[in-house]
Write a protein that holds these residues in place. Structure first.
Motif, short mmCIF file in Angstrom:
data_model
loop_
_atom_site.label_atom_id
_atom_site.label_comp_id
_atom_site.label_asym_id
_atom_site.label_seq_id
_atom_site.Cartn_x
_atom_site.Cartn_y
_atom_site.Cartn_z
N ARG A 58 0.85 -1.19 0.00
CA ARG A 58 0.00 0.00 0.00
C ARG A 58 0.89 1.24 0.00
NH1 ARG A 58 -5.35 -1.33 1.64
NH2 ARG A 58 -5.48 -3.44 2.46
N LEU A 59 0.48 2.26 -0.73
CA LEU A 59 1.24 3.50 -0.82
C LEU A 59 0.53 4.58 0.00
CD1 LEU A 59 2.04 3.48 -4.65
CD2 LEU A 59 3.45 2.62 -2.78
N LEU A 60 0.83 4.65 1.31
CA LEU A 60 0.19 5.64 2.16
C LEU A 60 0.54 7.06 1.73
CD1 LEU A 60 0.52 4.20 5.77
CD2 LEU A 60 -1.34 3.95 4.15
N TYR A 61 1.77 7.28 1.31
CA TYR A 61 2.22 8.62 0.94
C TYR A 61 1.50 9.15 -0.30
CZ TYR A 61 5.06 6.39 -2.68
OH TYR A 61 5.48 5.66 -3.77
N PHE A 121 4.01 1.46 2.53
CA PHE A 121 5.00 2.50 2.24
C PHE A 121 4.52 3.84 2.80
CE2 PHE A 121 6.24 -0.65 -0.82
CZ PHE A 121 7.60 -0.46 -0.99
N THR A 122 5.35 4.46 3.66
CA THR A 122 5.05 5.80 4.16
C THR A 122 5.73 6.85 3.28
OG1 THR A 122 6.87 5.55 5.73
CG2 THR A 122 4.64 5.09 6.53
N THR A 123 6.81 6.48 2.61
CA THR A 123 7.50 7.30 1.60
C THR A 123 7.97 6.33 0.52
OG1 THR A 123 9.77 7.10 2.43
CG2 THR A 123 8.40 8.81 3.45
N PRO A 124 8.45 6.83 -0.62
CA PRO A 124 8.93 5.89 -1.65
C PRO A 124 10.10 5.02 -1.17
CG PRO A 124 8.55 8.03 -2.63
CD PRO A 124 8.39 8.20 -1.14
N GLU A 125 10.83 5.44 -0.17
CA GLU A 125 12.00 4.69 0.31
C GLU A 125 11.81 4.03 1.67
OE1 GLU A 125 14.66 4.10 -1.60
OE2 GLU A 125 13.57 5.18 -3.15
#
Length: 194
Positions: A58-61, A121-125
């Motif tokens: 999941r992409l939270l950012y 994911f909280t950021t791409p990295e």
């Protein structure tokens, strides 16, 4: 003729990429303990979104908290509920005889639901493996069964890399922590009375 020969000079397509398969690794090492009461346990249930071999993220950012996405070139060797169920059964067996659900010799009946099993994911990295497991314990031999307890176990473990391999490692570590907590909780339940 020229058109036909120029077609022969085109590069051939690459072979299809086979998805990398992951599992949760060798069985969880649990300390040996005196045998407890016999447990009835069947399998871990899971919602349709995670009851698949896909490794979900999941992409939270990017506002994707409600959009589970599968990795294209990575998958689990079997559905996460099956992986967690096998691991839970083995962890419980270190301190209890584990029987099939409904066995009349079971003094305690466990059911489990895997509510979340994803790389978030909280950021791409930066990402973490998130495992949420709800376990219910009943005394099946009591009249009409008696609820002994229900608890949700949640663990978040940072992924070492922002990819499927890192997510699989974080999910393994989170799963192992959750399962240790489940075993401790089950071992602390009061002895069921008839």
């Amino acid at each position: 003729m020229f058109v036909l020969l120029s077609g022969c000079a085109l590069p051939l397509p690459d072979k299809p990429v086979r998805p990398a398969a992951y599992d949760l690794g060798p069985p969880l090492a649990m300390p040996a303990a005196a045998p407890g009461v016999a447990l009835g346990f069947d399998r871990v249930e899971a919602p349709t979104a995670i009851d698949t071999n896909a490794i979900v993220y999941r992409l939270l950012y990017a506002g994707g908290s409600q959009q589970p996405r599968p990795y294209a070139h990575a998958r689990w060797s079997m559905a996460p509920a099956q992986l967690v169920g096998q691991r839970l059964r083995a962890a419980l067996a270190a301190s209890h005889p584990v029987l099939d659900a409904g066995n009349t010799l079971a003094v305690l009946q466990l059911s489990a639901e895997l509510d979340e099993f994803a790389q978030v994911f909280t950021t791409p990295e930066a990402s973490e493996g998130v495992v949420r497991l709800r376990v219910t314990a009943i005394a099946p031999q009591a009249r009409q069964g008696r609820l002994l307890g229900q608890r949700s176990f949640v663990q978040r473990v940072a992924a070492p890399t922002p990819d499927a391999a890192g997510g699989a490692q974080a999910l393994r570590e989170a799963t192992d922590t959750v399962l240790r907590e489940v075993v401790d909780w089950v071992n602390a339940l009061p002895a069921p009375r008839s």
